[in-house]
Design an enzyme around this catalytic site. Structure first.
Site, PDB file in Angstrom:
ATOM      1  N   GLY A  11       0.856  -1.196   0.000  1.00 41.76           N
ATOM      2  CA  GLY A  11       0.000   0.000   0.000  1.00 41.76           C
ATOM      3  C   GLY A  11       0.884   1.234   0.000  1.00 41.76           C
ATOM      4  O   GLY A  11       2.043   1.183  -0.437  1.00 41.76           O
ATOM      5  N   PHE A  12       0.344   2.335   0.505  1.00 43.18           N
ATOM      6  CA  PHE A  12       1.098   3.595   0.457  1.00 43.18           C
ATOM      7  C   PHE A  12       2.404   3.505   1.241  1.00 43.18           C
ATOM      8  O   PHE A  12       3.448   3.955   0.771  1.00 43.18           O
ATOM      9  CB  PHE A  12       0.240   4.741   0.999  1.00 43.18           C
ATOM     10  CG  PHE A  12      -0.784   5.197   0.017  1.00 43.18           C
ATOM     11  CD1 PHE A  12      -0.445   6.046  -1.020  1.00 43.18           C
ATOM     12  CD2 PHE A  12      -2.095   4.764   0.100  1.00 43.18           C
ATOM     13  CE1 PHE A  12      -1.379   6.466  -1.948  1.00 43.18           C
ATOM     14  CE2 PHE A  12      -3.042   5.178  -0.815  1.00 43.18           C
ATOM     15  CZ  PHE A  12      -2.692   6.033  -1.849  1.00 43.18           C
ATOM     16  N   GLU A 169     -18.315  11.875   0.158  1.00 45.27           N
ATOM     17  CA  GLU A 169     -18.063  11.754  -1.282  1.00 45.27           C
ATOM     18  C   GLU A 169     -19.057  10.790  -1.933  1.00 45.27           C
ATOM     19  O   GLU A 169     -19.623  11.086  -2.992  1.00 45.27           O
ATOM     20  CB  GLU A 169     -16.611  11.300  -1.493  1.00 45.27           C
ATOM     21  CG  GLU A 169     -15.651  12.430  -1.161  1.00 45.27           C
ATOM     22  CD  GLU A 169     -14.178  12.048  -1.052  1.00 45.27           C
ATOM     23  OE1 GLU A 169     -13.348  12.963  -1.064  1.00 45.27           O
ATOM     24  OE2 GLU A 169     -13.851  10.857  -0.946  1.00 45.27           O
ATOM     25  N   ALA A 314      -3.127   8.733   3.563  1.00 40.69           N
ATOM     26  CA  ALA A 314      -2.024   8.341   2.689  1.00 40.69           C
ATOM     27  C   ALA A 314      -0.727   9.119   2.949  1.00 40.69           C
ATOM     28  O   ALA A 314       0.351   8.501   3.015  1.00 40.69           O
ATOM     29  CB  ALA A 314      -2.465   8.476   1.234  1.00 40.69           C
TER      30      ALA A 314
HETATM   31  C1  LIG Z   1     -12.323   4.660   0.560  1.00 37.05           C
HETATM   32  C2  LIG Z   1     -11.089   5.305   1.114  1.00 37.05           C
HETATM   33  C3  LIG Z   1     -10.821   6.624   0.800  1.00 37.05           C
HETATM   34  C4  LIG Z   1      -9.683   7.242   1.306  1.00 37.05           C
HETATM   35  N1  LIG Z   1      -9.444   8.542   0.966  1.00 37.05           N
HETATM   36  C5  LIG Z   1      -8.303   9.121   1.362  1.00 37.05           C
HETATM   37  C6  LIG Z   1      -7.969  10.442   0.936  1.00 37.05           C
HETATM   38  O1  LIG Z   1      -8.756  11.080   0.215  1.00 37.05           O
HETATM   39  N2  LIG Z   1      -6.794  10.965   1.333  1.00 37.05           N
HETATM   40  C7  LIG Z   1      -5.914  10.267   2.116  1.00 37.05           C
HETATM   41  O2  LIG Z   1      -4.840  10.774   2.413  1.00 37.05           O
HETATM   42  N3  LIG Z   1      -6.210   9.038   2.564  1.00 37.05           N
HETATM   43  C8  LIG Z   1      -7.366   8.435   2.197  1.00 37.05           C
HETATM   44  N4  LIG Z   1      -7.661   7.181   2.626  1.00 37.05           N
HETATM   45  C9  LIG Z   1      -6.781   6.511   3.595  1.00 37.05           C
HETATM   46  C10 LIG Z   1      -5.541   5.936   2.934  1.00 37.05           C
HETATM   47  O3  LIG Z   1      -5.898   5.235   1.771  1.00 37.05           O
HETATM   48  C11 LIG Z   1      -4.852   5.034   3.930  1.00 37.05           C
HETATM   49  O4  LIG Z   1      -4.493   5.794   5.064  1.00 37.05           O
HETATM   50  C12 LIG Z   1      -3.580   4.437   3.325  1.00 37.05           C
HETATM   51  O5  LIG Z   1      -3.934   3.583   2.271  1.00 37.05           O
HETATM   52  C13 LIG Z   1      -2.791   3.678   4.385  1.00 37.05           C
HETATM   53  O6  LIG Z   1      -1.680   3.116   3.777  1.00 37.05           O
HETATM   54  P1  LIG Z   1      -1.104   1.727   4.297  1.00 37.05           P
HETATM   55  O7  LIG Z   1       0.132   1.479   3.503  1.00 37.05           O
HETATM   56  O8  LIG Z   1      -1.005   1.749   5.774  1.00 37.05           O
HETATM   57  O9  LIG Z   1      -2.226   0.665   3.962  1.00 37.05           O
HETATM   58  P2  LIG Z   1      -2.890   0.275   2.567  1.00 37.05           P
HETATM   59  O10 LIG Z   1      -2.633   1.320   1.547  1.00 37.05           O
HETATM   60  O11 LIG Z   1      -4.280  -0.099   2.883  1.00 37.05           O
HETATM   61  O12 LIG Z   1      -2.064  -1.021   2.134  1.00 37.05           O
HETATM   62  C14 LIG Z   1      -2.111  -2.201   2.850  1.00 37.05           C
HETATM   63  C15 LIG Z   1      -1.667  -3.325   1.918  1.00 37.05           C
HETATM   64  O13 LIG Z   1      -1.483  -4.503   2.700  1.00 37.05           O
HETATM   65  C16 LIG Z   1      -2.032  -5.611   2.006  1.00 37.05           C
HETATM   66  N5  LIG Z   1      -2.388  -6.622   2.999  1.00 37.05           N
HETATM   67  C17 LIG Z   1      -3.261  -6.486   4.017  1.00 37.05           C
HETATM   68  N6  LIG Z   1      -3.324  -7.613   4.743  1.00 37.05           N
HETATM   69  C18 LIG Z   1      -2.462  -8.486   4.175  1.00 37.05           C
HETATM   70  C19 LIG Z   1      -2.086  -9.813   4.462  1.00 37.05           C
HETATM   71  N7  LIG Z   1      -2.586 -10.474   5.495  1.00 37.05           N
HETATM   72  N8  LIG Z   1      -1.187 -10.421   3.661  1.00 37.05           N
HETATM   73  C20 LIG Z   1      -0.652  -9.766   2.598  1.00 37.05           C
HETATM   74  N9  LIG Z   1      -0.976  -8.491   2.283  1.00 37.05           N
HETATM   75  C21 LIG Z   1      -1.862  -7.852   3.059  1.00 37.05           C
HETATM   76  C22 LIG Z   1      -3.233  -5.029   1.264  1.00 37.05           C
HETATM   77  O14 LIG Z   1      -3.598  -5.851   0.168  1.00 37.05           O
HETATM   78  C23 LIG Z   1      -2.708  -3.659   0.854  1.00 37.05           C
HETATM   79  O15 LIG Z   1      -2.109  -3.677  -0.424  1.00 37.05           O
HETATM   80  C24 LIG Z   1      -8.801   6.531   2.146  1.00 37.05           C
HETATM   81  C25 LIG Z   1      -9.067   5.196   2.459  1.00 37.05           C
HETATM   82  C26 LIG Z   1     -10.195   4.582   1.941  1.00 37.05           C
HETATM   83  C27 LIG Z   1     -10.481   3.151   2.267  1.00 37.05           C
END
Ligand SMILES: Cc1cc2nc3c(=O)[nH]c(=O)nc-3n(C[C@H](O)[C@H](O)[C@H](O)COP(=O)(O)OP(=O)(O)OC[C@H]3O[C@@H](n4cnc5c(N)ncnc54)[C@H](O)[C@@H]3O)c2cc1C
Length: 419
Positions: A11-12, A169, A314
């Site tokens: 993810g991010f 949204e 993000a």
């Molecule tokens: C609908 C929606 C709208 C949003 N809008 C905004 C916005 O406008 N602006 C903003 O800044 N933020 C926004 N966010 C929040 C932002 O997307 C998250 O804060 C961000 O994605 C967090 O990043 P991360 O890397 O922690 O997790 P994520 O980006 O969620 O990545 C997690 C990754 O881990 C993988 N994963 C999870 N569990 C497992 C497992 N057991 N085994 C292997 N892989 C796994 C997933 O497949 C995913 O690819 C939004 C979120 C959502 C859901």
């Protein structure tokens, strides 16, 4: 043997970290249960038929195809063995690590009512987005076939639960779909009679924004035809209605945008978590008792310089990914590691319908159509590929000029009425 870094989650946070480790002297294994990196901020546009799925997601292998130091595994992680230093995959395979980075994000939280999920899907993955798109579009189709007035009214009632940016949204675009985009296409129903409810337990919508902008957003939503119900907690959801205390509102389409819960990484690591399941990390984003394990993004509970929780957005995840890269590089080269992680809040953004938004960047505030364009440019800039930037821009321009949502496809089988 080179130092082995295992990153769970592309993810991010995870992807940022891997990208920034280019050229470091280590072997990286990146594990994700999906084959794509997803730009979640635009998921609501897939759910409301504005953008097709491929515009907001990219194959992880493609993104990293020139990185010979990175091995990508499509697999679901189910545990971590901290004694042997192995990541455990669903079918029992083990992936050994010297340094582990856990960035597995978050899921929906139904506050102890997980049985509501079937009737009130949340929005987190591409599958969720296409499910919501299908349900919204099918509700209009079923209404067109329906002769019973009460059932037709229920079909044409849409409830979005939770009035953070995602709920606002979704509600705005569904109302726009019903009141502006669809009316000319149906013969038996007047789609303008559709009700779109935005239900929020708190006292106001967009609580992360100033009261002024929150009040503006409420008025803008109401102009689009959304009924904003604040101070109303959902007490039950079923396939035929939604209950707000004693009140039951017949509806066939409920969308959940009310709460998040971290991935179960805290259980794998046997680490201390907060109420939302986020792992409590040290100021250096490691486990307090194990410096070889980092936890980042939505999975971690961190605070900013003023002791306020870092939001699950993000930019925070990306900043954490960059920060941990610096720490890992310093460790690999024997240089001093950076001081504690410092979060820099860049601002809050949310759109309201097809051509208004609210933006808060420190003291700078903007609302309305100009804010929408600023929001649009900011989001285009952060998309992963040049192709996506071009395609999304063209899609938006086309929708703007034609007044259409161009991705209105009902895919996958789901019952219409008598299938
Ligand atoms: C609908 C929606 C709208 C949003 N809008 C905004 C916005 O406008 N602006 C903003 O800044 N933020 C926004 N966010 C929040 C932002 O997307 C998250 O804060 C961000 O994605 C967090 O990043 P991360 O890397 O922690 O997790 P994520 O980006 O969620 O990545 C997690 C990754 O881990 C993988 N994963 C999870 N569990 C497992 C497992 N057991 N085994 C292997 N892989 C796994 C997933 O497949 C995913 O690819 C939004 C979120 C959502 C859901």
């Amino acid at each position: 043997m080179k130092h082995r870094i295992v990153v769970i989650g592309a993810g991010f946070a995870g992807l940022q970290l891997v990208k920034k480790l280019r050229g470091a002297n280590c072997d990286i294994t990146l594990i994700d249960r999906r084959n794509h990196h997803l730009f979640q901020p635009l998921l609501y546009q897939v759910a409301t038929a504005i953008l097709p799925t491929a515009d907001i997601a990219w194959p992880i292998r493609r993104i990293l195809d020139d990185r010979k130091d990175v091995t990508t595994l499509l697999a679901t992680v189910t545990g971590v063995d901290r004694t042997t230093r192995d990541v455990i995959l669903r079918h029992g395979e083990r992936v050994p690590y010297d340094t582990l980075v856990v960035a597995t994000g978050a899921a929906h939280a139904y506050f102890g009512n997980d049985e509501w999920e079937a009737d009130a899907p949340g929005l987190k993955t591409l599958e969720d987005a296409t499910t919501i798109r299908r349900r919204v579009l099918l509700a209009f189709e079923r209404a067109e076939l329906e002769s019973d007035e009460a059932t037709r009214t229920a079909e044409l009632t849409f409830a979005v639960v939770g009035a953070g940016p995602t709920g606002v949204e979704l509600a705005g675009i569904i109302a726009d779909l019903a009141h502006r985009v669809l009316p000319g296409e149906f013969r038996r129903i007047d789609t303008k009679t559709a009700r779109v409810l935005l239900v929020e337990a708190g006292p106001r919508i967009l609580p992360a924004f100033s009261e002024n902008l929150s009040a503006y957003a409420k008025r803008a939503l109401e102009r689009l035809g959304v009924e904003v119900l604040t101070g109303e907690a959902v007490t039950n959801v079923s396939s035929s209605d939604i209950a707000l205390g004693e009140r039951r509102i017949p509806t066939r389409t409920v969308i959940w945008a009310a709460g998040v819960e971290a991935s179960p990484a805290g259980q794998w690591l046997e680490a201390e978590t907060d109420k939302a399941g986020r792992v409590k990390v040290s100021p250096f984003l490691t486990l307090p008792d194990d410096e070889s394990i980092f936890v980042l993004g939505d999975t971690a509970a961190t605070v900013d310089a003023h002791g306020k929780p870092v939001p699950g957005i993000a930019p925070a995840a990306k900043q954490q990914g960059s920060y941990v890269t610096r720490t890992i590089r310093a460790r690999l080269t024997g240089k001093p590691v950076p001081g504690p992680f410092r979060y820099r809040h860049l601002g809050n953004l949310a759109t309201i319908g097809p051509n208004a938004a609210v933006i808060e960047l420190g003291r700078f505030r903007l609302k309305g159509r100009l804010a929408w364009w600023v929001w649009g440019v900011a989001h285009i800039y952060f998309l992963v590929s040049a192709r996506s930037r071009l395609v999304v821009t063209l899609n938006w321009l086309w929708n703007f000029v034609s007044g259409q949502n161009s991705a209105r496809l009902i895919t996958q089988k789901e019952t219409l009425r008598d299938d």
